[in-house]
Design an enzyme around this catalytic site. Structure first.
Site, PDB file in Angstrom:
ATOM      1  N   GLN A   1      -9.216 -37.542  36.089  1.00 18.38           N
ATOM      2  CA  GLN A   1      -8.128 -37.503  35.461  1.00 18.38           C
ATOM      3  C   GLN A   1      -7.205 -36.298  35.459  1.00 18.38           C
ATOM      4  O   GLN A   1      -5.984 -36.301  35.886  1.00 18.38           O
ATOM      5  CB  GLN A   1      -8.366 -37.483  33.941  1.00 18.38           C
ATOM      6  CG  GLN A   1      -7.069 -37.528  33.111  1.00 18.38           C
ATOM      7  CD  GLN A   1      -7.284 -37.508  31.583  1.00 18.38           C
ATOM      8  OE1 GLN A   1      -6.182 -37.373  30.970  1.00 18.38           O
ATOM      9  NE2 GLN A   1      -8.347 -38.050  31.210  1.00 18.38           N
TER      10      GLN A   1
ATOM     11  N   GLU B   1     -13.201 -33.030  29.816  1.00 14.94           N
ATOM     12  CA  GLU B   1     -12.243 -33.029  28.867  1.00 14.94           C
ATOM     13  C   GLU B   1     -12.622 -32.145  27.649  1.00 14.94           C
ATOM     14  O   GLU B   1     -12.060 -31.282  27.259  1.00 14.94           O
ATOM     15  CB  GLU B   1     -11.330 -34.335  28.490  1.00 14.94           C
ATOM     16  CG  GLU B   1     -10.443 -34.395  27.424  1.00 14.94           C
ATOM     17  CD  GLU B   1      -9.330 -33.501  27.769  1.00 14.94           C
ATOM     18  OE1 GLU B   1      -8.955 -32.880  26.705  1.00 14.94           O
ATOM     19  OE2 GLU B   1      -8.823 -33.723  28.859  1.00 14.94           O
TER      20      GLU B   1
ATOM     21  N   ASP C   1      -7.850 -32.156  30.717  1.00 18.49           N
ATOM     22  CA  ASP C   1      -7.439 -32.936  32.082  1.00 18.49           C
ATOM     23  C   ASP C   1      -5.915 -33.066  32.322  1.00 18.49           C
ATOM     24  O   ASP C   1      -5.648 -32.292  33.122  1.00 18.49           O
ATOM     25  CB  ASP C   1      -8.102 -34.271  31.788  1.00 18.49           C
ATOM     26  CG  ASP C   1      -9.711 -34.212  32.167  1.00 18.49           C
ATOM     27  OD1 ASP C   1     -10.362 -33.505  33.028  1.00 18.49           O
ATOM     28  OD2 ASP C   1     -10.396 -35.071  31.380  1.00 18.49           O
TER      29      ASP C   1
ATOM     30  N   GLY D   1       3.582 -22.634  12.920  1.00 21.24           N
ATOM     31  CA  GLY D   1       4.687 -21.817  13.195  1.00 21.24           C
ATOM     32  C   GLY D   1       5.178 -21.111  11.863  1.00 21.24           C
ATOM     33  O   GLY D   1       6.158 -20.290  11.937  1.00 21.24           O
ATOM     34  N   GLY D   2       4.356 -20.879  10.784  1.00 22.66           N
ATOM     35  CA  GLY D   2       4.641 -20.083   9.798  1.00 22.66           C
ATOM     36  C   GLY D   2       5.138 -20.618   8.508  1.00 22.66           C
ATOM     37  O   GLY D   2       5.393 -20.055   7.717  1.00 22.66           O
TER      38      GLY D   2
END
Length: 424
Positions: free
Chosen positions: A16, A138, A167, A246-247
């Site tokens: 992959q 993976e 991958d 993100g806060g």
């Protein structure tokens, strides 16, 4: 003109990570020549098969737009052909286990001597260090790159994500490195090595967690749910469930039908600038001025209560109804889409993000298309090659060999088993 038209790629990749990289180059117009072992080819041709006598979806969805040549590199004539290809190609891509390329004699020094313009691009599990000789897959990459330790709920075991960030994620990184090296070659005239470690690629995608690790040295992570619940932090970034990274506090909430539909959920973010609109939508107008709810710091210890109230509202709507209403007020949200819903989404077909491909052995199937759209270089998704389908074509058109030389190569067994007709 395709963006990478004229670029020849010698593709030694399999499974992959490497095929993701070379498929992306092929989508952009590069001539990707996949070198495969006679008789078997890429191991994924025969893995997770669902249609008898046809290459698996695992293989077909990672090898579009390529040509396949079978070559026995243990055969002297096979190695001769391989070195001829090194001379005329621009890029060699491989994701063998550590040391395999060198044992084949394809050392960087030798390749660079034969073709100074050649770019040799490699994917390995780890970079230089104690684990550089280890094979990686993976889920190993996700664990070693920091993803698993920060995924899941804090009272549960680490989890790997369904997205193939180890991958396919590393393959995307390598493709960028190759294109950058090609651009550099226009100035220097020389190729160079391009290396991507899967651990490095995963960590790059987990950078916000490395951010939080450093913030943790200066105090608790206040946007994490456990801060509001009064649960002490340890010395490493914890698993935070479905909190937003993100806060802005975010959660996955139930929608109408959740009792029978495992994907009847929506992701909801209580973004500060639209807090008053959220209060109006869910029927809590007094929260706009109540000191216990009006400001983000006051809301932190009450997030479970707040999201519980929001969920009471979302459970009265389907995820799509909720999304339509919330988008009117610019409230960040997103439905949890199943793979079935994605496969059936008309707009994704129209943009080429999901494509239908016709294969001579398996018939029609769905695949992802090129996720990167260029205005003047559109991508076309062509089916994956059958094993060795383009062997003669590559020998004739790429290496410019005459019929006698091609016949000699075939008769030597360098391209696969010699048939009686060929031997005669």
């Amino acid at each position: 003109m395709k963006a990478l038209e004229g670029v020849k790629v010698l593709d030694f990749t399999h499974v992959q990570s490497g095929p993701t990289c070379t498929q992306l180059l092929a989508w952009f117009g590069a001539d990707v020549i996949k070198v495969e072992r006679p008789g078997t080819g890429d191991i994924t041709r025969g893995q997770l098969c669902d249609v008898p006598d046809a290459d698996s979806l695992y293989f077909t969805m990672l090898n579009h737009n390529k040509r396949s040549i079978t070559l026995d590199t243990k055969n002297p004539r096979g190695m001769e052909v391989l070195w001829e290809m090194v001379k005329v190609c621009d890029v060699m891509v491989e994701n063998f286990a550590p040391g395999v390329l060198d044992r084949m004699g394809l050392t960087w020094a030798k390749v660079h001597e034969v073709n100074p313009r050649m770019i040799v691009a490699s994917i390995k599990g780890f970079g230089a260090g104690p684990y550089e000789d280890c094979k990686v897959y993976e889920n190993v990459a996700q664990c070693a790159g920091g993803a698993a330790s920060t995924t899941g709920f804090r009272d549960g075991v680490p989890l790997v994500t369904g997205a193939q960030i180890g991958d396919s994620g590393t393959g995307l990184h390598l493709a960028l490195g190759i294109v950058t090296a090609l651009y550099h070659r226009t100035h220097s005239g020389l190729g160079q090595k391009v290396d991507c470690a899967m651990q490095d690629g995963v960590l790059n995608l987990c950078r916000v967690k490395l951010r939080d690790q450093q913030r943790l040295d200066h105090g608790p992570l206040k946007e994490y749910s456990q801060f509001g619940e009064g649960v002490p932090f340890g010395d490493a970034v914890p698993r935070a469930g479905n909190d937003s990274g993100g806060g802005q506090p975010g959660r996955i909430l139930k929608c109408k039908g959740w009792e029978t539909d495992p994907n009847a959920y929506i992701y909801f973010i209580t973004q500060a600038p639209v807090w008053e609109k959220i209060c109006d939508v869910i029927g809590e107008p007094t929260w706009k001025t109540d000191p216990n709810y009006a400001k983000p710091p006051a809301r932190l210890p009450r997030l479970n209560e707040i999201f519980g109230r929001i969920e009471e509202w979302t459970m009265t709507k389907t995820k799509f109804e909720a999304m339509d209403i919330l988008n009117e007020y610019d409230i960040p949200c997103g439905p949890i889409l199943s793979m079935k819903e994605i496969a059936e989404e008309k707009s994704l077909r129209e943009t080429g993000t999901v494509v239908e491909v016709d294969h001579p052995k398996r018939g029609k199937y769905l695949s992802v298309g090129n996720p990167i759209k260029l205005s003047n270089s559109p991508s076309e998704v062509k089916r994956s090659p059958l094993l060795g389908e383009h062997t003669d074509e590559v020998l004739r058109d790429v290496l410019k060999l005459d019929e006698a030389r091609i016949a000699a190569i075939v008769e030597s067994g360098a391209t696969g088993a010699v048939t009686r007709a060929a031997a005669e």
